[in-house]
Design a protein around this motif. Sequence first.
Motif, PDB file in Angstrom:
ATOM      1  N   ARG A 193       0.831  -1.193   0.000  1.00 53.02           N
ATOM      2  CA  ARG A 193       0.000   0.000   0.000  1.00 53.02           C
ATOM      3  C   ARG A 193       0.874   1.255   0.000  1.00 53.02           C
ATOM      4  N   SER A 252       0.847   2.232   5.020  1.00 51.01           N
ATOM      5  CA  SER A 252       0.432   1.102   5.839  1.00 51.01           C
ATOM      6  C   SER A 252       1.034   1.253   7.228  1.00 51.01           C
ATOM      7  N   HIS A 296       5.030   3.296   0.990  1.00 49.83           N
ATOM      8  CA  HIS A 296       5.407   2.347  -0.064  1.00 49.83           C
ATOM      9  C   HIS A 296       6.883   2.548  -0.402  1.00 49.83           C
ATOM     10  N   ILE A 325      -6.561  -2.492  -3.703  1.00 52.53           N
ATOM     11  CA  ILE A 325      -5.728  -2.028  -2.602  1.00 52.53           C
ATOM     12  C   ILE A 325      -4.438  -2.845  -2.580  1.00 52.53           C
ATOM     13  N   GLY A 326      -3.318  -2.176  -2.518  1.00 55.08           N
ATOM     14  CA  GLY A 326      -2.024  -2.847  -2.505  1.00 55.08           C
ATOM     15  C   GLY A 326      -1.433  -3.073  -3.883  1.00 55.08           C
ATOM     16  N   ARG A 332     -10.832  -4.607  -2.812  1.00 52.66           N
ATOM     17  CA  ARG A 332      -9.925  -5.528  -2.138  1.00 52.66           C
ATOM     18  C   ARG A 332     -10.370  -6.971  -2.372  1.00 52.66           C
TER      19      ARG A 332
END
Length: 252
Positions: free
Chosen positions: A91, A94, A99, A153-154, A252
Amino acid sequence: MELTSTAAIVTGGASGLGGATATALAAKGASVFALDLPAAIEKAAPAEGITYVETDVTDPEQVQSAVATASGAGVPLRTVVNCAGIGPSARILSKKGTHDLALFRKVVEVNLIGTFNVTTLAAEAIAKTEPLEDDARGVIINTASIAAYDGQIGQVAYAASKGGVVGLNLPAARDLASSGIRVMTIAPGIIDTPMLATVSEEIRAALAEGVPFPKRLGKPAEYAQLAVDIVEHDYLNGEVIRLDGSLRMAPR
């Protein structure tokens, strides 16, 4: 375009989408050069019609050498399928912090810059071949992802890199039209590749349930079939095809 008595390059060709595509192209009579990293090639089983070439797609010298090997095989290099890629998850923010910039750069370097590197150097070789009907010389197929449109997400790095591949498609097709080279992109959904090998059956079932129809994971052979169809269909050019069972990814 006929594949018999031609050469083809497949990046990431030792496994997954690339492995299935290399096998399918070889079955059609092409001399396939499967480019991949040494560790992946070590695990690949020998296959008739496929020559494995240790290549880092981000390294121009290694790619140039691999292209020279393929174009010097005694038959014209007409096909390139770029399947090499990585997909780590992180992410922007986080509990661990921001990141990692180096990770973002690495994903873009492999997925986008590596695709561009192979496309450019292979196109140079294809452009030197004798033209076929309609002055056609060959086709380059790149691999994006539905994450380019529906990044979860991510997936910020992965989605950005694959979005770049989508953006590359049309101008590349226009750039290479005068050389008789088509450019197409496949954007797969959830395909049952080695990337999913460590995922539990429960998670796999949940992923499959999210696909409108058919309710299952895609198969590497289905990607390979589409790649072959694109090669053989001379009027397909400058388009991105989603291969996803009509899936639109949730956040997600």
